[in-house]
Design an enzyme around this catalytic site. Structure first.
Site, short mmCIF file in Angstrom:
data_model
loop_
_atom_site.label_atom_id
_atom_site.label_comp_id
_atom_site.label_asym_id
_atom_site.label_seq_id
_atom_site.Cartn_x
_atom_site.Cartn_y
_atom_site.Cartn_z
N HIS A 51 0.81 -1.10 0.02
CA HIS A 51 -0.03 -0.01 0.07
C HIS A 51 0.86 1.15 -0.15
O HIS A 51 2.10 1.03 0.28
CB HIS A 51 -0.96 0.13 1.07
CG HIS A 51 -0.42 0.17 2.41
ND1 HIS A 51 0.40 -1.02 3.05
CD2 HIS A 51 -0.14 1.06 3.40
CE1 HIS A 51 1.10 -0.50 4.18
NE2 HIS A 51 0.61 0.89 4.53
N ASP A 102 0.42 4.95 2.15
CA ASP A 102 -0.20 5.53 2.99
C ASP A 102 -1.36 6.47 2.68
O ASP A 102 -0.86 7.46 1.79
CB ASP A 102 0.63 6.25 4.25
CG ASP A 102 1.46 4.93 4.95
OD1 ASP A 102 0.80 3.76 4.94
OD2 ASP A 102 2.50 5.48 5.34
N HIS A 157 4.94 0.09 0.41
CA HIS A 157 5.44 -0.73 1.49
C HIS A 157 4.74 -1.71 1.97
O HIS A 157 3.56 -1.76 1.67
CB HIS A 157 6.03 0.41 2.39
CG HIS A 157 4.83 0.89 3.20
ND1 HIS A 157 4.27 2.13 2.75
CD2 HIS A 157 4.49 0.86 4.42
CE1 HIS A 157 3.30 2.65 3.42
NE2 HIS A 157 3.36 1.90 4.56
N ARG A 162 4.77 5.70 14.20
CA ARG A 162 4.38 6.24 13.06
C ARG A 162 3.98 7.75 12.76
O ARG A 162 3.08 8.12 13.54
CB ARG A 162 3.72 5.68 12.16
CG ARG A 162 3.78 6.08 10.34
CD ARG A 162 3.07 5.20 9.37
NE ARG A 162 1.68 5.73 9.10
CZ ARG A 162 0.70 5.16 8.53
NH1 ARG A 162 0.76 3.82 8.13
NH2 ARG A 162 -0.29 5.73 8.22
C1 SIN Z 1 2.73 0.70 7.91
O1 SIN Z 1 2.18 0.16 6.78
O2 SIN Z 1 2.91 2.11 8.16
C2 SIN Z 1 3.69 0.01 8.73
C3 SIN Z 1 5.01 -0.53 8.14
C4 SIN Z 1 5.74 -1.45 9.28
O3 SIN Z 1 5.24 -1.50 10.28
O4 SIN Z 1 6.70 -1.87 8.78
#
Ligand code: SIN
Length: 293
Positions: A114, A116, A269, A284
């Site tokens: 995805h 973000d 990611h 995050r």
């Molecule tokens: C996310 O998708 O923001 C999390 C990525 C992760 O925890 O590695």
């Protein structure tokens, strides 16, 4: 590429030995010589900013002093911070998300390719993820360059995609059956079942570099604008498959107090779920971005 130029001296206590080392062919670089808990000088900001534009995702290890306030201050130097509409932020810091997977959790927040917040009218510019607790093995994050994926397409496919727009929504990922909703996150009272839909171009021009990249993703892109989901599925499936080919990816092995800063405008990611029985805790900050064009 190793960068040790004179403008490499960033915040005051730092020596001249900043290095930027790519970790894969398509995207990703590790930077050393920067302490993110200290304010960045203008030259320091420019250096980090340029590294992000050049490498699409950058990694900085050994940042033990990154308190919530300092993580937010670093992220805010790139833009205002996003407050997630469907996941409750940290107490006292609504702009920060605690991403925690407990040893007995089967599901995994971020466990699918995805970009973000593509389900918003103005999706995220970038995300700054900080590792507080990492498993002894596994739990890596994968990234995929959507610029590299676009550039590898044939001219015929590029021409076909040029005028297309796609519909994005949080309704599948954050509804009760969605992967992110099932992960043990603090979901806010706002329900995603009736989340709004927004159209974005399938080929996005990066607002800072001018480079073109694909801007669709399996988590939040529902269909092409003006088409049904069934009609959209064959081409979307091809593009989703293509966009995560190994040659477009890099993989980051986390260590405690490492930071990843990725550009959501041009990369995907994926948080790997391969460490059953262990805890992983990340934090995050998500930086607001522009309307895609
Ligand atoms: C996310 O998708 O923001 C999390 C990525 C992760 O925890 O590695």
């Amino acid at each position: 590429m190793i960068d040790t130029g004179p403008s490499a001296c960033l915040n005051s206590q730092m020596d001249n030995s900043i290095t930027i080392l790519p970790i894969a062919g398509a995207l990703g670089a590790e930077i050393s010589g920067i302490d993110l808990s200290q304010p960045l000088s203008n030259a320091g900001f420019d250096k980090v900013h340029q590294a992000l534009l050049d490498h699409q995702v950058i990694f900085l290890r050994d940042q033990p002093g990154l308190t919530p306030e300092k993580q937010k201050a670093f992220a805010q130097s790139f833009g205002t911070l996003n407050v997630h509409p469907y996941v409750t932020g940290m107490s006292g810091h609504p702009e920060l998300l605690d991403i925690i997977k407990e040893p007995d959790d089967l599901t995994n927040f971020g466990g699918g390719w995805h970009s973000d917040m593509s389900f918003q009218e103005k999706p995220a510019l970038g995300s700054v993820l900080y590792a507080l607790d990492v498993p002894p093995y596994g739990g890596d994050t994968l990234f995929a360059s959507q610029i590299a994926a676009y550039e590898a397409l044939s001219d015929g496919m590029k021409t076909m995609l040029a005028g297309l727009r796609a519909v994005h929504s949080a309704s599948q990922e954050y509804s009760a059956r969605g992967t992110s909703a099932q992960a043990r996150q603090s979901m806010s009272s706002t329900t995603a079942e009736a989340a709004p839909e927004y159209e974005h171009p399938v080929v996005r021009t990066h607002p800072e570099t001018g480079r073109k990249g694909l801007y669709i993703n399996p988590a939040f892109t529902l269909r092409f604008a003006g088409m049904t989901r069934k009609e959209s599925r064959p081409l979307l499936s091809f593009l989703f498959e293509h966009s995560r080919e190994e040659r477009f990816t890099c993989r980051f092995r986390w260590s405690r107090h490492a930071v990843a800063f990725w550009d959501n405008r041009c990369c995907w990611h994926y948080a790997l779920n391969d460490y059953p029985g262990y805890r992983r805790h990340m934090r995050r900050a998500t930086i607001n971005g522009d309307q895609p064009f």
